[in-house]
Design a protein around this motif. Structure first.
Motif, PDB file in Angstrom:
ATOM      1  N   GLY A   8       0.793  -1.224   0.000  1.00 52.02           N
ATOM      2  CA  GLY A   8       0.000   0.000   0.000  1.00 52.02           C
ATOM      3  C   GLY A   8       0.824   1.274   0.000  1.00 52.02           C
ATOM      4  N   ARG A   9       2.098   1.188   0.375  1.00 50.74           N
ATOM      5  CA  ARG A   9       2.963   2.369   0.407  1.00 50.74           C
ATOM      6  C   ARG A   9       3.437   2.782  -0.982  1.00 50.74           C
ATOM      7  NH1 ARG A   9       6.951  -0.271   5.003  1.00 50.74           N
ATOM      8  NH2 ARG A   9       5.290  -0.806   6.505  1.00 50.74           N
ATOM      9  N   LEU A  10       3.202   1.942  -1.975  1.00 53.12           N
ATOM     10  CA  LEU A  10       3.818   2.123  -3.287  1.00 53.12           C
ATOM     11  C   LEU A  10       2.983   2.934  -4.268  1.00 53.12           C
ATOM     12  CD1 LEU A  10       4.993  -1.585  -3.626  1.00 53.12           C
ATOM     13  CD2 LEU A  10       6.458   0.367  -3.103  1.00 53.12           C
ATOM     14  N   PHE A  11       1.736   3.231  -3.924  1.00 53.16           N
ATOM     15  CA  PHE A  11       0.858   3.906  -4.878  1.00 53.16           C
ATOM     16  C   PHE A  11       1.089   5.413  -4.878  1.00 53.16           C
ATOM     17  CE2 PHE A  11      -1.166  -0.151  -4.251  1.00 53.16           C
ATOM     18  CZ  PHE A  11      -1.552  -0.492  -5.539  1.00 53.16           C
ATOM     19  N   THR A  12       1.150   5.966  -6.087  1.00 52.09           N
ATOM     20  CA  THR A  12       1.371   7.397  -6.250  1.00 52.09           C
ATOM     21  C   THR A  12       0.155   8.197  -5.804  1.00 52.09           C
ATOM     22  OG1 THR A  12       2.790   6.924  -8.155  1.00 52.09           O
ATOM     23  CG2 THR A  12       2.008   9.186  -7.916  1.00 52.09           C
ATOM     24  N   PHE A  13      -1.024   7.645  -6.031  1.00 53.29           N
ATOM     25  CA  PHE A  13      -2.275   8.317  -5.676  1.00 53.29           C
ATOM     26  C   PHE A  13      -2.971   7.535  -4.562  1.00 53.29           C
ATOM     27  CE2 PHE A  13      -1.440   8.661 -10.258  1.00 53.29           C
ATOM     28  CZ  PHE A  13      -1.250  10.033 -10.374  1.00 53.29           C
ATOM     29  N   ASP A  14      -3.820   8.228  -3.829  1.00 57.62           N
ATOM     30  CA  ASP A  14      -4.559   7.575  -2.746  1.00 57.62           C
ATOM     31  C   ASP A  14      -5.859   6.999  -3.305  1.00 57.62           C
ATOM     32  OD1 ASP A  14      -5.695   6.660  -0.461  1.00 57.62           O
ATOM     33  OD2 ASP A  14      -5.905   8.620   0.510  1.00 57.62           O
ATOM     34  N   GLU A  62       1.906  -6.766  -9.258  1.00 61.77           N
ATOM     35  CA  GLU A  62       2.799  -5.850  -9.961  1.00 61.77           C
ATOM     36  C   GLU A  62       2.086  -5.149 -11.116  1.00 61.77           C
ATOM     37  OE1 GLU A  62       7.327  -6.276  -9.955  1.00 61.77           O
ATOM     38  OE2 GLU A  62       6.670  -7.371 -11.737  1.00 61.77           O
ATOM     39  N   LEU A  63       1.246  -5.885 -11.826  1.00 59.06           N
ATOM     40  CA  LEU A  63       0.507  -5.302 -12.942  1.00 59.06           C
ATOM     41  C   LEU A  63      -0.442  -4.215 -12.453  1.00 59.06           C
ATOM     42  CD1 LEU A  63      -0.252  -5.421 -15.990  1.00 59.06           C
ATOM     43  CD2 LEU A  63      -2.017  -7.072 -15.354  1.00 59.06           C
ATOM     44  N   VAL A  64      -1.179  -4.493 -11.394  1.00 63.23           N
ATOM     45  CA  VAL A  64      -2.122  -3.511 -10.849  1.00 63.23           C
ATOM     46  C   VAL A  64      -1.378  -2.281 -10.348  1.00 63.23           C
ATOM     47  CG1 VAL A  64      -3.769  -3.076  -8.980  1.00 63.23           C
ATOM     48  CG2 VAL A  64      -3.893  -5.212 -10.289  1.00 63.23           C
ATOM     49  N   LEU A  65      -0.287  -2.490  -9.644  1.00 63.35           N
ATOM     50  CA  LEU A  65       0.511  -1.370  -9.141  1.00 63.35           C
ATOM     51  C   LEU A  65       0.983  -0.474 -10.285  1.00 63.35           C
ATOM     52  CD1 LEU A  65       2.088   0.049  -6.838  1.00 63.35           C
ATOM     53  CD2 LEU A  65       3.949  -1.580  -7.274  1.00 63.35           C
ATOM     54  N   ALA A  66       1.524  -1.081 -11.325  1.00 64.99           N
ATOM     55  CA  ALA A  66       2.051  -0.307 -12.448  1.00 64.99           C
ATOM     56  C   ALA A  66       0.945   0.451 -13.169  1.00 64.99           C
ATOM     57  CB  ALA A  66       2.779  -1.235 -13.420  1.00 64.99           C
ATOM     58  N   LEU A 110       0.466   4.491 -13.379  1.00 61.71           N
ATOM     59  CA  LEU A 110       0.562   5.112 -14.703  1.00 61.71           C
ATOM     60  C   LEU A 110      -0.742   5.779 -15.120  1.00 61.71           C
ATOM     61  CD1 LEU A 110       2.529   2.330 -16.644  1.00 61.71           C
ATOM     62  CD2 LEU A 110       3.365   4.626 -16.084  1.00 61.71           C
ATOM     63  N   ALA A 111      -1.767   5.659 -14.273  1.00 61.85           N
ATOM     64  CA  ALA A 111      -3.096   6.213 -14.549  1.00 61.85           C
ATOM     65  C   ALA A 111      -3.746   5.572 -15.774  1.00 61.85           C
ATOM     66  CB  ALA A 111      -3.037   7.738 -14.708  1.00 61.85           C
ATOM     67  N   THR A 112      -3.353   4.330 -16.079  1.00 58.59           N
ATOM     68  CA  THR A 112      -4.080   3.575 -17.096  1.00 58.59           C
ATOM     69  C   THR A 112      -5.525   3.401 -16.650  1.00 58.59           C
ATOM     70  OG1 THR A 112      -2.050   2.369 -17.634  1.00 58.59           O
ATOM     71  CG2 THR A 112      -4.127   1.420 -18.419  1.00 58.59           C
ATOM     72  N   PHE A 113      -5.692   3.263 -15.332  1.00 61.11           N
ATOM     73  CA  PHE A 113      -7.018   3.209 -14.721  1.00 61.11           C
ATOM     74  C   PHE A 113      -7.070   4.263 -13.624  1.00 61.11           C
ATOM     75  CE2 PHE A 113      -6.030  -0.992 -16.344  1.00 61.11           C
ATOM     76  CZ  PHE A 113      -7.152  -1.276 -17.105  1.00 61.11           C
ATOM     77  N   THR A 114      -8.149   5.032 -13.605  1.00 63.33           N
ATOM     78  CA  THR A 114      -8.355   6.061 -12.589  1.00 63.33           C
ATOM     79  C   THR A 114      -9.665   5.779 -11.867  1.00 63.33           C
ATOM     80  OG1 THR A 114      -9.597   7.576 -14.024  1.00 63.33           O
ATOM     81  CG2 THR A 114      -7.183   7.702 -14.115  1.00 63.33           C
ATOM     82  N   THR A 115      -9.966   6.583 -10.877  1.00 63.54           N
ATOM     83  CA  THR A 115     -11.198   6.369 -10.108  1.00 63.54           C
ATOM     84  C   THR A 115     -12.441   6.444 -10.992  1.00 63.54           C
ATOM     85  OG1 THR A 115     -11.164   8.723  -9.533  1.00 63.54           O
ATOM     86  CG2 THR A 115     -10.209   7.182  -7.940  1.00 63.54           C
ATOM     87  N   LYS A 116     -12.360   7.140 -12.124  1.00 59.76           N
ATOM     88  CA  LYS A 116     -13.508   7.236 -13.031  1.00 59.76           C
ATOM     89  C   LYS A 116     -13.840   5.897 -13.696  1.00 59.76           C
ATOM     90  CE  LYS A 116     -12.704  12.110 -14.158  1.00 59.76           C
ATOM     91  NZ  LYS A 116     -12.398  13.087 -15.244  1.00 59.76           N
ATOM     92  N   ASP A 117     -12.891   4.974 -13.672  1.00 58.48           N
ATOM     93  CA  ASP A 117     -13.102   3.670 -14.302  1.00 58.48           C
ATOM     94  C   ASP A 117     -13.797   2.678 -13.377  1.00 58.48           C
ATOM     95  OD1 ASP A 117     -11.861   4.124 -16.871  1.00 58.48           O
ATOM     96  OD2 ASP A 117      -9.943   4.186 -15.805  1.00 58.48           O
ATOM     97  N   PHE A 118     -14.198   3.125 -12.194  1.00 57.51           N
ATOM     98  CA  PHE A 118     -14.806   2.229 -11.218  1.00 57.51           C
ATOM     99  C   PHE A 118     -16.168   2.759 -10.787  1.00 57.51           C
ATOM    100  CE2 PHE A 118     -10.274   1.788 -11.094  1.00 57.51           C
ATOM    101  CZ  PHE A 118     -10.066   0.422 -10.978  1.00 57.51           C
ATOM    102  N   ARG A 119     -16.996   1.841 -10.318  1.00 59.01           N
ATOM    103  CA  ARG A 119     -18.304   2.210  -9.780  1.00 59.01           C
ATOM    104  C   ARG A 119     -18.470   1.558  -8.415  1.00 59.01           C
ATOM    105  NH1 ARG A 119     -21.710  -2.113 -10.204  1.00 59.01           N
ATOM    106  NH2 ARG A 119     -21.100  -3.774 -11.663  1.00 59.01           N
ATOM    107  N   GLN A 120     -19.265   2.207  -7.581  1.00 62.03           N
ATOM    108  CA  GLN A 120     -19.512   1.685  -6.238  1.00 62.03           C
ATOM    109  C   GLN A 120     -20.988   1.362  -6.082  1.00 62.03           C
ATOM    110  OE1 GLN A 120     -18.764   4.328  -2.825  1.00 62.03           O
ATOM    111  NE2 GLN A 120     -17.782   2.598  -1.807  1.00 62.03           N
ATOM    112  N   ASP A 121     -21.282   0.136  -5.660  1.00 60.31           N
ATOM    113  CA  ASP A 121     -22.661  -0.271  -5.431  1.00 60.31           C
ATOM    114  C   ASP A 121     -23.172   0.294  -4.113  1.00 60.31           C
ATOM    115  OD1 ASP A 121     -22.560  -1.637  -7.783  1.00 60.31           O
ATOM    116  OD2 ASP A 121     -22.460  -3.646  -6.896  1.00 60.31           O
ATOM    117  N   VAL A 122     -24.463   0.142  -3.893  1.00 56.67           N
ATOM    118  CA  VAL A 122     -25.077   0.685  -2.675  1.00 56.67           C
ATOM    119  C   VAL A 122     -24.515   0.029  -1.420  1.00 56.67           C
ATOM    120  CG1 VAL A 122     -27.212   1.398  -3.784  1.00 56.67           C
ATOM    121  CG2 VAL A 122     -26.988  -0.950  -2.952  1.00 56.67           C
TER     122      VAL A 122
END
Length: 338
Positions: free
Chosen positions: A172-178, A248-252, A256-268
């Protein structure tokens, strides 16, 4: 040529067999893809995708293995070759993984291989990213030292679980964004990182399961993971030393912002999943990783997919010849063969 994977996530689509080819058609009957069957070892079918009887018969006789997943990426089941001529092999597998004197050493080597890969990745991340990981490294080294003293599968599972929690604390310490990642959670995942980890592990599981089936082994009888109705315990066992590939793939890709928070949805209920429109992108990058060398900077390294098949064949060899050391089998570059 290495066999690959066909991924179909278009809802309402159907997969047909035309001679030696598989054809994907949309709901209107328009052909969207056509691939020679011999180039495939698996097909991923997400959500409302249908297959014809001819495709099912092909999967049962020689493959590719058909994997059925929900739109969120949860594995629901598979159809693949049923190697009836492997009955003697399966009897030996049942004996090997049901007797404590052979099951416990099998489980121990699975855990050892997993912890070693975690330690290698943590050391590399710490060195390359200049992030303090001394506490995680020390913890994993201590866990490895304790392995041989554990004489039960439950004890090995407890040690593995404790070490993995510490590993993810460092991860968890390795991510550039929270992204809200505070450790591993699942069923359901509660943040974008865990959503991608869960999806990646599911896709990795399908690859290992395909390799196990094609090796003629019974995927339901494992050593580390106990036998449980509906659970492919051996496939879960053999994917443990390879989970780092997903990590490692998810971290990279998140950094790299290949995926951002806009690419996810949260259910109720707070569950977080990848948006349907982003699913093909993750499937594509995961497929690329499967076809890439296991050790990215090592000349002559097998691809991830080749390594998984080599391990499955090697485990088959261990079932037939129990004197063979499993530790060597779990190192694909060693080229263990049945």
């Amino acid at each position: 040529m290495e066999a690959g994977v066909l991924s179909v996530d278009l809802q309402g689509a159907s997969v047909h067999r035309l001679g030696g080819r598989l054809q994907v058609r949309d709901a209107e009957g328009v052909v969207r893809a056509e691939v020679p069957a011999f180039k495939l070892h698996a097909v991923w079918l997400f959500g409302g995708v249908e297959v014809t009887n001819a495709v099912l018969r092909l999967a049962l006789s020689e493959g590719p293995v058909l994997h059925f997943l929900t739109r969120q990426g949860r594995h629901r089941g598979c159809v693949g070759p049923e190697p009836g001529h492997r009955a003697a092999l399966r009897v030996r597998q049942y004996r090997h993984l049901s007797r404590s004197r052979t099951r416990v050493p099998f489980a121990r080597e699975i855990v050892r291989a997993k912890l070693k890969t975690q330690l290698e990745r943590v050391r590399a991340w710490s060195r390359n990213r200049k992030i303090g990981m001394a506490d995680v490294i020390e913890f994993l080294l201590a866990a490895l030292d304790l392995l041989d003293a554990e004489t039960t599968v439950d004890g090995l599972l407890g040690l593995e679980g404790t070490a993995t929690r510490k590993y993810f604390e460092g991860y968890g310490r390795l991510f550039t964004f929270d992204f809200g990642f505070r450790g591993r959670n699942r069923r359901p995942p509660r943040d974008p990182v865990n959503a991608l980890l869960s999806l990646g592990y599911t896709l990795l599981y399908t690859e290992v399961l395909s390799a196990v089936l094609l090796a003629g082994l019974d995927p339901y009888i494992g050593g580390l993971h106990a036998v449980k109705d509906g659970r492919c315990s051996l496939a879960l066992d053999l994917m443990e030393p390879f989970r780092w590939i997903v990590d490692e793939l998810v971290l990279a890709r998140m950094n790299l912002a290949t995926f951002t928070t806009k690419d996810f949805r949260q259910d109720v209920d707070g569950a977080v999943f990848l948006q349907p429109a982003a699913l093909p992108r993750f499937v594509a990058v995961f497929g690329e990783r499967l076809a890439a060398p296991l050790a990215l900077r090592s000349a002559g390294s097998p691809t991830v997919r080749q390594a998984l098949r080599t391990v499955a064949r090697g485990v088959r060899g261990v079932m037939l010849h129990p004197e063979r050391p499993l530790a060597e089998v779990l190192q694909p570059s060693a080229g263990a063969q049945p």
